[in-house]
Design a protein around this motif. Structure first.
Motif, PDB file in Angstrom:
ATOM      1  N   UNK A 173      68.555  40.140  45.619  1.00 52.71           N
ATOM      2  CA  UNK A 173      68.763  41.582  45.802  1.00 52.71           C
ATOM      3  C   UNK A 173      68.710  42.232  44.421  1.00 52.71           C
ATOM      4  N   UNK A 174      68.723  43.558  44.379  1.00 50.97           N
ATOM      5  CA  UNK A 174      68.689  44.250  43.084  1.00 50.97           C
ATOM      6  C   UNK A 174      69.850  43.773  42.220  1.00 50.97           C
ATOM      7  N   UNK A 175      69.628  43.696  40.921  1.00 49.99           N
ATOM      8  CA  UNK A 175      70.645  43.274  39.948  1.00 49.99           C
ATOM      9  C   UNK A 175      70.994  41.787  40.029  1.00 49.99           C
ATOM     10  N   UNK A 176      70.227  41.041  40.784  1.00 53.19           N
ATOM     11  CA  UNK A 176      70.466  39.600  40.872  1.00 53.19           C
ATOM     12  C   UNK A 176      70.071  38.952  39.538  1.00 53.19           C
ATOM     13  N   UNK A 177      70.886  38.028  39.068  1.00 49.38           N
ATOM     14  CA  UNK A 177      70.622  37.387  37.784  1.00 49.38           C
ATOM     15  C   UNK A 177      69.707  36.161  37.968  1.00 49.38           C
ATOM     16  N   UNK A 178      68.519  36.228  37.380  1.00 52.47           N
ATOM     17  CA  UNK A 178      67.510  35.179  37.585  1.00 52.47           C
ATOM     18  C   UNK A 178      68.004  33.823  37.068  1.00 52.47           C
ATOM     19  N   UNK A 179      68.667  33.822  35.923  1.00 56.28           N
ATOM     20  CA  UNK A 179      69.137  32.542  35.364  1.00 56.28           C
ATOM     21  C   UNK A 179      70.165  31.884  36.282  1.00 56.28           C
ATOM     22  N   UNK A 180      71.029  32.703  36.875  1.00 49.67           N
ATOM     23  CA  UNK A 180      72.031  32.154  37.801  1.00 49.67           C
ATOM     24  C   UNK A 180      71.343  31.544  39.021  1.00 49.67           C
ATOM     25  N   UNK A 181      70.297  32.235  39.516  1.00 48.03           N
ATOM     26  CA  UNK A 181      69.568  31.697  40.677  1.00 48.03           C
ATOM     27  C   UNK A 181      68.932  30.359  40.293  1.00 48.03           C
ATOM     28  N   UNK A 182      68.290  30.323  39.123  1.00 49.10           N
ATOM     29  CA  UNK A 182      67.629  29.084  38.690  1.00 49.10           C
ATOM     30  C   UNK A 182      68.625  27.937  38.599  1.00 49.10           C
ATOM     31  N   UNK A 183      69.760  28.196  37.950  1.00 48.13           N
ATOM     32  CA  UNK A 183      70.787  27.134  37.807  1.00 48.13           C
ATOM     33  C   UNK A 183      71.297  26.678  39.169  1.00 48.13           C
ATOM     34  N   UNK A 184      71.498  27.649  40.057  1.00 52.65           N
ATOM     35  CA  UNK A 184      72.034  27.303  41.384  1.00 52.65           C
ATOM     36  C   UNK A 184      71.030  26.473  42.167  1.00 52.65           C
ATOM     37  N   UNK A 185      69.749  26.804  42.048  1.00 54.04           N
ATOM     38  CA  UNK A 185      68.725  26.060  42.793  1.00 54.04           C
ATOM     39  C   UNK A 185      68.550  24.656  42.207  1.00 54.04           C
ATOM     40  N   UNK A 186      68.612  24.588  40.894  1.00 50.14           N
ATOM     41  CA  UNK A 186      68.495  23.277  40.231  1.00 50.14           C
ATOM     42  C   UNK A 186      69.642  22.363  40.685  1.00 50.14           C
ATOM     43  N   UNK A 187      70.828  22.942  40.781  1.00 51.45           N
ATOM     44  CA  UNK A 187      72.017  22.162  41.146  1.00 51.45           C
ATOM     45  C   UNK A 187      71.935  21.594  42.559  1.00 51.45           C
ATOM     46  N   UNK A 188      71.110  22.217  43.423  1.00 47.79           N
ATOM     47  CA  UNK A 188      71.026  21.708  44.808  1.00 47.79           C
ATOM     48  C   UNK A 188      69.718  20.963  45.065  1.00 47.79           C
ATOM     49  N   UNK A 189      69.021  20.579  43.980  1.00 47.96           N
ATOM     50  CA  UNK A 189      67.906  19.648  44.150  1.00 47.96           C
ATOM     51  C   UNK A 189      66.503  20.192  43.991  1.00 47.96           C
ATOM     52  N   UNK A 190      66.351  21.466  43.615  1.00 46.77           N
ATOM     53  CA  UNK A 190      64.991  21.959  43.380  1.00 46.77           C
ATOM     54  C   UNK A 190      64.536  21.513  41.993  1.00 46.77           C
ATOM     55  N   UNK A 191      63.298  21.001  41.926  1.00 42.48           N
ATOM     56  CA  UNK A 191      62.822  20.410  40.670  1.00 42.48           C
ATOM     57  C   UNK A 191      61.907  21.363  39.895  1.00 42.48           C
ATOM     58  N   UNK A 192      61.168  22.223  40.637  1.00 42.26           N
ATOM     59  CA  UNK A 192      60.256  23.176  39.979  1.00 42.26           C
ATOM     60  C   UNK A 192      60.665  24.568  40.410  1.00 42.26           C
ATOM     61  N   UNK A 193      61.000  25.405  39.456  1.00 41.96           N
ATOM     62  CA  UNK A 193      61.476  26.749  39.819  1.00 41.96           C
ATOM     63  C   UNK A 193      60.748  27.767  38.940  1.00 41.96           C
TER      64      UNK A 193
END
Ligand SMILES: C[S@@+](CC[C@H](N)C(=O)[O-])C[C@H]1O[C@@H](n2cnc3c(N)ncnc32)[C@H](O)[C@@H]1O
Length: 223
Positions: A173-193
């Motif tokens: 959504x607007x104002x969403x922090x991209x770095x936080x999304x990347x870290x969160x996705x990495x933590x749950x098993x995504x390898x390429x973001x």
């Protein structure tokens, strides 16, 4: 346009006026507009009738027949079902849309039945309560403009990690922090973001600040 299609559009405008958010409901600033344009052989919501555009969004995510045909797709917080209905033009084997608002689910079901899209299913559900094991995995998952609307964002990321078989198309959504999304996705098993920039399809320019990311379970370089 037939009487039935006029009726669909009237109901799509009605169900697009508000949607469920974390606290209460969000009301669209644009009046009398359908949330998202899409087209099928039998029924089309054109660009000038809608706030957003499913074909433009699928293209931004790099989806084409080559990476969709024969695959399964899940849309979490699917609103009126526009993204999955548009996706059927690329030949997915099946699609499931889950949405909190029952009236949105009802119209998505009616339009997909009218269009003969038997590969699609729409269910009412609360993303904060979904059981990942019961859902199973899907090759392609959409999590579009929902991260700020769920009560528990960490639970959403855990769910995404479990239900995504391969490819995740994510829009914050607007104002969403991209770095936080990347870290969160990495933590749950995504390898390429990959962060692919802000959305650019909303007819309200100020809304085009939703970051888009494409994430995969596979390592960079694998096909
Ligand atoms: C901003 S709209 C985005 C719609 C759609 N994902 C898109 O981008 O085209 C947010 C959608 O998520 C739904 N929603 C919000 N909270 C939800 C929840 N807890 N469970 C399921 N759907 C939810 C809303 O009703 C609304 O349809």
């Amino acid at each position: 346009m037939t009487h039935i299609e006029d009726g669909f559009k009237e109901r799509l405008r009605g169900t697009s006026r508000t949607f469920r958010k974390k606290e209460g409901r969000h009301t669209l600033k644009s009046e009398d507009v359908i949330y998202c344009a899409f087209g099928t052989d039998r029924f089309t919501v054109s660009r000038n009738e809608a706030q957003r555009s499913a074909p433009e969004r699928l293209a931004r995510f790099g989806l084409s027949r080559a990476n969709v045909e024969g695959r399964s797709a899940l849309d979490l917080g699917c609103h009126n079902g526009a993204m999955l209905m548009e996706l059927t033009n690329l030949g997915p084997a099946r699609g499931l849309g889950i949405e909190y608002d029952a009236d949105k689910v009802a119209i998505a079901r009616e339009i997909s039945a009218y269009c003969g899209l038997n590969q699609l299913r729409f269910e009412q559900g609360d993303l904060d309560r979904l059981d990942a094991e019961a859902l199973g995995t899907f090759d392609i998952v959409f999590a579009l403009a929902i991260e700020a609307h769920v009560l528990d964002a960490d639970r959403l990321y855990t769910l995404l990690g479990k239900v995504t078989g391969d490819l995740l198309c994510f829009e914050g959504n607007g104002n969403c922090n991209v770095d936080t999304v990347k870290e969160s996705l990495q933590a749950v098993g995504f390898k390429t973001i990959h962060y692919i920039g802000f959305c650019d399809d909303d007819i309200v320019p100020a809304n085009n600040k939703r970051p888009m990311l494409v994430a995969r379970k596979t390592e960079p370089g694998s096909t």
